[in-house]
Scaffold this motif. Structure first.
Motif, PDB file in Angstrom:
ATOM      1  N   PRO A  84       0.768  -1.382   0.150  1.00  0.00           N
ATOM      2  CA  PRO A  84       0.063  -0.108   0.104  1.00  0.00           C
ATOM      3  C   PRO A  84       1.013   1.332  -0.033  1.00  0.00           C
ATOM      4  O   PRO A  84       1.777   1.469   0.676  1.00  0.00           O
ATOM      5  CB  PRO A  84      -0.818  -0.214   1.072  1.00  0.00           C
ATOM      6  CG  PRO A  84      -0.956  -1.619   1.562  1.00  0.00           C
ATOM      7  CD  PRO A  84       0.534  -2.042   0.952  1.00  0.00           C
ATOM      8  N   GLY A  85       0.592   2.328  -0.874  1.00  0.00           N
ATOM      9  CA  GLY A  85       1.328   3.417  -0.957  1.00  0.00           C
ATOM     10  C   GLY A  85       2.884   3.159  -1.525  1.00  0.00           C
ATOM     11  O   GLY A  85       3.603   4.448  -1.619  1.00  0.00           O
ATOM     12  N   SER A  86       3.208   2.115  -1.808  1.00  0.00           N
ATOM     13  CA  SER A  86       4.620   2.018  -2.212  1.00  0.00           C
ATOM     14  C   SER A  86       4.660   1.657  -3.853  1.00  0.00           C
ATOM     15  O   SER A  86       3.711   0.847  -4.395  1.00  0.00           O
ATOM     16  CB  SER A  86       5.131   0.755  -1.549  1.00  0.00           C
ATOM     17  OG  SER A  86       5.405   1.241   0.068  1.00  0.00           O
ATOM     18  N   PRO A  87       5.801   2.035  -4.556  1.00  0.00           N
ATOM     19  CA  PRO A  87       5.838   1.412  -5.904  1.00  0.00           C
ATOM     20  C   PRO A  87       6.088   0.070  -6.051  1.00  0.00           C
ATOM     21  O   PRO A  87       6.759  -0.644  -5.109  1.00  0.00           O
ATOM     22  CB  PRO A  87       7.225   2.271  -6.490  1.00  0.00           C
ATOM     23  CG  PRO A  87       7.839   2.511  -5.100  1.00  0.00           C
ATOM     24  CD  PRO A  87       6.895   2.561  -3.949  1.00  0.00           C
ATOM     25  N   GLY A  88       5.868  -0.647  -7.180  1.00  0.00           N
ATOM     26  CA  GLY A  88       6.088  -1.691  -7.374  1.00  0.00           C
ATOM     27  C   GLY A  88       7.613  -2.150  -7.553  1.00  0.00           C
ATOM     28  O   GLY A  88       8.229  -1.088  -7.562  1.00  0.00           O
ATOM     29  N   ALA A  89       7.985  -3.269  -7.925  1.00  0.00           N
ATOM     30  CA  ALA A  89       9.603  -3.577  -7.907  1.00  0.00           C
ATOM     31  C   ALA A  89       9.712  -3.402  -9.281  1.00  0.00           C
ATOM     32  O   ALA A  89       8.930  -4.053 -10.480  1.00  0.00           O
ATOM     33  CB  ALA A  89       9.739  -4.999  -7.389  1.00  0.00           C
ATOM     34  N   ALA A  90      11.083  -2.980  -9.637  1.00  0.00           N
ATOM     35  CA  ALA A  90      11.496  -3.083 -11.085  1.00  0.00           C
ATOM     36  C   ALA A  90      11.936  -4.302 -11.714  1.00  0.00           C
ATOM     37  O   ALA A  90      12.217  -5.231 -10.908  1.00  0.00           O
ATOM     38  CB  ALA A  90      12.437  -1.797 -11.289  1.00  0.00           C
ATOM     39  N   SER A  91      11.955  -4.534 -12.908  1.00  0.00           N
ATOM     40  CA  SER A  91      12.600  -5.517 -13.539  1.00  0.00           C
ATOM     41  C   SER A  91      13.326  -4.996 -14.695  1.00  0.00           C
ATOM     42  O   SER A  91      14.270  -3.927 -14.653  1.00  0.00           O
ATOM     43  CB  SER A  91      11.538  -6.595 -14.008  1.00  0.00           C
ATOM     44  OG  SER A  91      12.333  -7.854 -14.667  1.00  0.00           O
ATOM     45  N   THR A  92      13.179  -5.562 -15.901  1.00  0.00           N
ATOM     46  CA  THR A  92      13.896  -4.963 -16.970  1.00  0.00           C
ATOM     47  C   THR A  92      13.306  -3.568 -17.396  1.00  0.00           C
ATOM     48  O   THR A  92      14.143  -2.797 -17.623  1.00  0.00           O
ATOM     49  CB  THR A  92      13.547  -5.785 -18.324  1.00  0.00           C
ATOM     50  OG1 THR A  92      13.926  -7.107 -18.014  1.00  0.00           O
ATOM     51  CG2 THR A  92      14.454  -5.091 -19.532  1.00  0.00           C
ATOM     52  N   ASN A  93      11.944  -3.403 -16.975  1.00  0.00           N
ATOM     53  CA  ASN A  93      11.512  -1.960 -16.972  1.00  0.00           C
ATOM     54  C   ASN A  93      11.087  -1.457 -15.481  1.00  0.00           C
ATOM     55  O   ASN A  93      10.982  -2.255 -14.783  1.00  0.00           O
ATOM     56  CB  ASN A  93      10.420  -2.065 -18.159  1.00  0.00           C
ATOM     57  CG  ASN A  93      10.842  -2.339 -19.634  1.00  0.00           C
ATOM     58  OD1 ASN A  93      11.766  -1.836 -19.784  1.00  0.00           O
ATOM     59  ND2 ASN A  93      10.338  -3.295 -20.197  1.00  0.00           N
ATOM     60  N   ALA A  94      10.773  -0.079 -15.712  1.00  0.00           N
ATOM     61  CA  ALA A  94      10.324   0.473 -14.419  1.00  0.00           C
ATOM     62  C   ALA A  94       9.012  -0.119 -13.961  1.00  0.00           C
ATOM     63  O   ALA A  94       8.155  -0.288 -14.897  1.00  0.00           O
ATOM     64  CB  ALA A  94      10.283   1.978 -14.685  1.00  0.00           C
ATOM     65  N   PRO A  95       8.730   0.106 -12.778  1.00  0.00           N
ATOM     66  CA  PRO A  95       7.434   0.006 -12.132  1.00  0.00           C
ATOM     67  C   PRO A  95       6.630   1.030 -12.133  1.00  0.00           C
ATOM     68  O   PRO A  95       7.001   2.157 -12.524  1.00  0.00           O
ATOM     69  CB  PRO A  95       7.709  -0.688 -10.788  1.00  0.00           C
ATOM     70  CG  PRO A  95       8.910   0.111 -10.472  1.00  0.00           C
ATOM     71  CD  PRO A  95       9.645   0.264 -11.746  1.00  0.00           C
ATOM     72  N   GLY A  96       5.144   0.665 -11.643  1.00  0.00           N
ATOM     73  CA  GLY A  96       4.288   1.920 -11.520  1.00  0.00           C
ATOM     74  C   GLY A  96       4.568   2.585 -10.124  1.00  0.00           C
ATOM     75  O   GLY A  96       5.001   1.891  -9.091  1.00  0.00           O
ATOM     76  N   ALA A  97       4.289   3.848 -10.041  1.00  0.00           N
ATOM     77  CA  ALA A  97       4.472   4.471  -8.585  1.00  0.00           C
ATOM     78  C   ALA A  97       3.512   4.059  -7.701  1.00  0.00           C
ATOM     79  O   ALA A  97       2.418   3.616  -7.854  1.00  0.00           O
ATOM     80  CB  ALA A  97       4.230   5.954  -9.074  1.00  0.00           C
ATOM     81  N   GLY A  98       3.637   4.294  -6.474  1.00  0.00           N
ATOM     82  CA  GLY A  98       3.047   4.233  -5.338  1.00  0.00           C
ATOM     83  C   GLY A  98       1.752   5.334  -5.297  1.00  0.00           C
ATOM     84  O   GLY A  98       1.968   6.503  -5.685  1.00  0.00           O
ATOM     85  N   GLY A  99       0.548   5.027  -5.009  1.00  0.00           N
ATOM     86  CA  GLY A  99      -0.478   5.771  -4.787  1.00  0.00           C
ATOM     87  C   GLY A  99      -0.520   6.768  -3.836  1.00  0.00           C
ATOM     88  O   GLY A  99       0.111   6.417  -2.578  1.00  0.00           O
ATOM     89  N   TYR A 100      -0.785   7.873  -3.800  1.00  0.00           N
ATOM     90  CA  TYR A 100      -0.952   8.947  -2.619  1.00  0.00           C
ATOM     91  C   TYR A 100      -1.763   8.574  -1.875  1.00  0.00           C
ATOM     92  O   TYR A 100      -2.975   8.026  -2.081  1.00  0.00           O
ATOM     93  CB  TYR A 100      -1.181  10.369  -3.313  1.00  0.00           C
ATOM     94  CG  TYR A 100      -0.208  10.920  -4.234  1.00  0.00           C
ATOM     95  CD1 TYR A 100       0.917  11.228  -3.886  1.00  0.00           C
ATOM     96  CD2 TYR A 100      -0.471  10.989  -5.658  1.00  0.00           C
ATOM     97  CE1 TYR A 100       2.034  11.899  -4.722  1.00  0.00           C
ATOM     98  CE2 TYR A 100       0.528  11.578  -6.490  1.00  0.00           C
ATOM     99  CZ  TYR A 100       1.578  12.031  -6.106  1.00  0.00           C
ATOM    100  OH  TYR A 100       2.735  12.442  -6.791  1.00  0.00           O
ATOM    101  N   SER A 101      -1.488   8.989  -0.566  1.00  0.00           N
ATOM    102  CA  SER A 101      -2.647   8.781   0.512  1.00  0.00           C
ATOM    103  C   SER A 101      -3.494  10.017   0.447  1.00  0.00           C
ATOM    104  O   SER A 101      -4.748   9.767   0.746  1.00  0.00           O
ATOM    105  CB  SER A 101      -2.075   8.558   1.950  1.00  0.00           C
ATOM    106  OG  SER A 101      -1.164   9.883   2.179  1.00  0.00           O
ATOM    107  N   ILE A 102      -3.196  11.179   0.238  1.00  0.00           N
ATOM    108  CA  ILE A 102      -3.971  12.282   0.126  1.00  0.00           C
ATOM    109  C   ILE A 102      -3.208  13.179  -0.668  1.00  0.00           C
ATOM    110  O   ILE A 102      -2.227  13.492  -0.842  1.00  0.00           O
ATOM    111  CB  ILE A 102      -3.924  13.063   1.516  1.00  0.00           C
ATOM    112  CG1 ILE A 102      -4.476  12.077   2.692  1.00  0.00           C
ATOM    113  CG2 ILE A 102      -4.842  14.352   1.303  1.00  0.00           C
ATOM    114  CD1 ILE A 102      -4.214  12.764   4.107  1.00  0.00           C
ATOM    115  N   GLU A 103      -4.193  13.533  -1.830  1.00  0.00           N
ATOM    116  CA  GLU A 103      -3.938  14.808  -2.633  1.00  0.00           C
ATOM    117  C   GLU A 103      -4.707  15.984  -2.245  1.00  0.00           C
ATOM    118  O   GLU A 103      -5.984  16.050  -2.316  1.00  0.00           O
ATOM    119  CB  GLU A 103      -4.440  14.451  -4.118  1.00  0.00           C
ATOM    120  CG  GLU A 103      -3.346  13.350  -4.794  1.00  0.00           C
ATOM    121  CD  GLU A 103      -3.601  13.042  -6.404  1.00  0.00           C
ATOM    122  OE1 GLU A 103      -3.831  14.186  -6.984  1.00  0.00           O
ATOM    123  OE2 GLU A 103      -4.083  12.256  -6.634  1.00  0.00           O
TER     124      GLU A 103
END
Length: 256
Positions: free
Chosen positions: A215-234
């Motif tokens: 929760p709130g954290s980016p995914g792990a990278a491999s050959t390509n970059a992961p998705g960013a973690g979601g904001y708790s509050i905008e």
């Protein structure tokens, strides 16, 4: 939330005050008393909504009936609020000028997890709470978690393409896909769960996809970059006053 008066038998709810105007009687919005140091507010009309139903992509303004008058608004959450197809789990909406808004969260507000990579790029986790209006927040008995980002994919040109796992959240992000032109053993990427990202896909030859984020954290990278973690509050430039509960165990994901 009414005001109370002290009687011989204890405190009793007061009668809603009215004032006489040129065009008739109107309910008062604020009650003052005269003290030695001047006038003081002892009561102000407050509109309260207590949420006890699980909801996806909810708006506080809509739940309160899209009010048109300046009031003190109090939203108390006692059920899961999670991500829908809107990109957020809960947003304030815009209240009438002169209003105040307080949010008391006593449950979970969870952003959706991002999908793992392949064939599309990995998606970021979704935002849990969006402010469209200044607010005070009491999160001492609740949790606000952005969604986890999707895992990055692994790529061996013209041989293997391995998807990443889905990010944590509600709903959890979907796992990515797989592609191979070989006889290697493999396993498909997993979707994210409430509190954990899904595992990335794998081949016995290696070239494993990245796992989805917590929760709130980016995914792990491999050959390509992961998705960013979601904001708790905008906050969107709106003022936010935390009365409590702004600790790493209760708020996961950056506040923007």
């Amino acid at each position: 939330m009414n005001f109370h008066v002290k009687l011989d038998g204890g405190y009793r709810p007061g009668v809603m005050p009215y004032v006489k105007l040129a065009d008739g009687w109107r309910e008062g919005a604020e009650l003052f008393i005269k003290t030695e140091s001047g006038w003081r507010t002892v009561w102000r009309r407050t509109v309260v909504f207590i949420n006890t139903v699980e909801r996806a992509g909810a708006s506080i303004f809509d739940l309160m009936g899209k009010p048109t008058k300046a009031r003190r608004y109090l939203f108390i959450n006692r059920a899961m609020i999670y991500g829908g197809g809107t990109g957020f789990s809960l947003r304030t909406g815009v209240f009438p000028p002169g209003s105040t808004l307080k949010i008391v969260n006593e449950h979970y507000i969870r952003g959706a997890g991002g999908a793992g990579a392949y064939p599309a790029r990995p998606l970021p986790g979704a935002t849990a709470v969006v402010l469209d209006f200044p607010a005070t927040l009491d999160n001492r008995n609740g949790y606000i978690f952005g969604g986890g980002g999707g895992g990055g994919d692994a790529y061996w040109p013209n041989v293997l393409h391995t998807g990443g796992g889905g990010g944590a959240g509600r709903p959890g992000g979907a796992g990515g896909g797989m592609y191979q032109v070989s006889t290697y053993g493999y396993g498909y990427p997993a979707a994210g769960s409430l509190d954990a990202g899904g595992a990335g896909g794998w081949y016995t030859a290696g070239w494993n996809g990245g796992a989805g984020g917590a929760p709130g954290s980016p995914g792990a990278a491999s050959t390509n970059a992961p998705g960013a973690g979601g904001y708790s509050i905008e906050k969107n430039g709106n003022n936010l006053i935390f009365e409590g509960g702004n600790s790493p165990d209760r708020v996961k994901g950056n506040i923007l």
